[in-house]
Design a protein around this motif. Structure first.
Motif, PDB file in Angstrom:
ATOM      1  N   UNK A 299       0.961  -1.329  -0.361  1.00  0.00           N
ATOM      2  CA  UNK A 299      -0.141   0.563  -0.184  1.00  0.00           C
ATOM      3  C   UNK A 299       0.592   1.600  -0.367  1.00  0.00           C
ATOM      4  N   UNK A 300       1.837   1.363   0.067  1.00  0.00           N
ATOM      5  CA  UNK A 300       2.945   2.139   0.213  1.00  0.00           C
ATOM      6  C   UNK A 300       3.413   2.450  -0.963  1.00  0.00           C
ATOM      7  N   UNK A 301       3.724   1.417  -1.086  1.00  0.00           N
ATOM      8  CA  UNK A 301       4.829   1.148  -2.671  1.00  0.00           C
ATOM      9  C   UNK A 301       3.912   0.465  -3.825  1.00  0.00           C
ATOM     10  N   UNK A 302       2.642   1.144  -3.776  1.00  0.00           N
ATOM     11  CA  UNK A 302       2.064   0.031  -4.866  1.00  0.00           C
ATOM     12  C   UNK A 302       1.906   0.588  -6.494  1.00  0.00           C
ATOM     13  N   UNK A 303       2.478   1.592  -7.477  1.00  0.00           N
ATOM     14  CA  UNK A 303       3.135   1.711  -7.947  1.00  0.00           C
ATOM     15  C   UNK A 303       3.985   0.054  -8.663  1.00  0.00           C
ATOM     16  N   UNK A 304       5.361   0.409  -7.823  1.00  0.00           N
ATOM     17  CA  UNK A 304       6.420  -0.381  -7.955  1.00  0.00           C
ATOM     18  C   UNK A 304       5.732  -2.239  -8.165  1.00  0.00           C
ATOM     19  N   UNK A 305       4.037  -2.181  -6.347  1.00  0.00           N
ATOM     20  CA  UNK A 305       4.758  -4.113  -6.990  1.00  0.00           C
ATOM     21  C   UNK A 305       3.428  -4.119  -7.761  1.00  0.00           C
ATOM     22  N   UNK A 306       2.780  -3.052  -8.050  1.00  0.00           N
ATOM     23  CA  UNK A 306       1.855  -2.952  -9.689  1.00  0.00           C
ATOM     24  C   UNK A 306       2.372  -3.575 -10.760  1.00  0.00           C
ATOM     25  N   UNK A 307       3.267  -2.831 -10.995  1.00  0.00           N
ATOM     26  CA  UNK A 307       4.423  -2.141 -12.315  1.00  0.00           C
ATOM     27  C   UNK A 307       5.248  -4.265 -12.196  1.00  0.00           C
ATOM     28  N   UNK A 308       5.600  -4.771 -10.746  1.00  0.00           N
ATOM     29  CA  UNK A 308       6.455  -5.837 -10.766  1.00  0.00           C
ATOM     30  C   UNK A 308       5.171  -7.086 -11.560  1.00  0.00           C
ATOM     31  N   UNK A 309       4.322  -6.661 -11.001  1.00  0.00           N
ATOM     32  CA  UNK A 309       3.439  -7.543 -11.099  1.00  0.00           C
ATOM     33  C   UNK A 309       2.427  -8.048 -12.802  1.00  0.00           C
ATOM     34  N   UNK A 310       2.683  -6.635 -12.984  1.00  0.00           N
ATOM     35  CA  UNK A 310       2.735  -6.092 -14.652  1.00  0.00           C
ATOM     36  C   UNK A 310       2.941  -6.878 -15.597  1.00  0.00           C
ATOM     37  N   UNK A 311       4.671  -6.455 -15.657  1.00  0.00           N
ATOM     38  CA  UNK A 311       5.746  -7.497 -16.076  1.00  0.00           C
ATOM     39  C   UNK A 311       6.036  -8.789 -16.270  1.00  0.00           C
ATOM     40  N   UNK A 312       5.772  -9.473 -14.681  1.00  0.00           N
ATOM     41  CA  UNK A 312       5.562 -10.878 -15.129  1.00  0.00           C
ATOM     42  C   UNK A 312       4.380 -11.166 -15.381  1.00  0.00           C
ATOM     43  N   UNK A 313       3.301 -10.540 -15.318  1.00  0.00           N
ATOM     44  CA  UNK A 313       1.932 -11.174 -16.528  1.00  0.00           C
ATOM     45  C   UNK A 313       2.421 -10.878 -17.912  1.00  0.00           C
ATOM     46  N   UNK A 314       2.742 -10.025 -18.601  1.00  0.00           N
ATOM     47  CA  UNK A 314       3.794  -9.463 -19.402  1.00  0.00           C
ATOM     48  C   UNK A 314       5.086 -10.752 -20.472  1.00  0.00           C
ATOM     49  N   UNK A 315       5.415 -11.018 -19.105  1.00  0.00           N
ATOM     50  CA  UNK A 315       6.255 -12.501 -19.586  1.00  0.00           C
ATOM     51  C   UNK A 315       6.205 -13.689 -20.099  1.00  0.00           C
ATOM     52  N   UNK A 316       4.862 -13.911 -18.790  1.00  0.00           N
ATOM     53  CA  UNK A 316       4.239 -14.740 -18.944  1.00  0.00           C
ATOM     54  C   UNK A 316       3.197 -15.411 -19.990  1.00  0.00           C
ATOM     55  N   UNK A 317       2.616 -14.251 -20.612  1.00  0.00           N
ATOM     56  CA  UNK A 317       1.752 -14.435 -21.699  1.00  0.00           C
ATOM     57  C   UNK A 317       2.183 -14.521 -23.200  1.00  0.00           C
TER      58      UNK A 317
END
Length: 104
Positions: A65-83
């Motif tokens: 919750x303090x660093x939401x943009x950082x973690x959301x970006x990490x999740x997004x990048x992982x999702x894109x790699x998986x796709x």
């Protein structure tokens, strides 16, 4: 004067993902994905993952919750790699057979 926030149970090396100190293979993003995908509370996360301490799960969520943009970006990048990997993979023999039979 600048203050630095310290997150108990979390370690973050420069250029790496935030992780649990006690279990470095577990990333904060992995814990957050359970929250986002299933809507699990900290208590439910600990029931589903018995190795996880409540204090660690709470610390991970505070970090998120303090660093939401950082973690959301990490999740997004992982999702894109998986796709990307998924799109380059050959279909399974099961899928090919079922499609040939008109089942899929």
């Amino acid at each position: 004067m600048t203050s630095r926030v310290i997150y108990p149970h979390i370690e973050k090396a420069e250029g790496e993902s935030a992780r649990l100190q006690r279990i470095p293979r577990v990333r904060v993003a992995q814990i957050v994905m359970d929250y986002l995908a299933y809507g699990w509370s900290v208590e439910e996360m600990c029931r589903q993952h018995p190795y996880l301490k409540r204090s660690e799960a709470h610390a991970a969520m505070v970090y998120y919750f303090d660093r939401q943009d950082e973690i959301d970006g990490e999740i997004r990048q992982e999702w894109e790699q998986a796709q990307q990997v998924k799109s380059q993979a050959s279909p399974s023999p099961f899928f090919v057979r079922m499609k040939a039979r008109g089942i899929l």
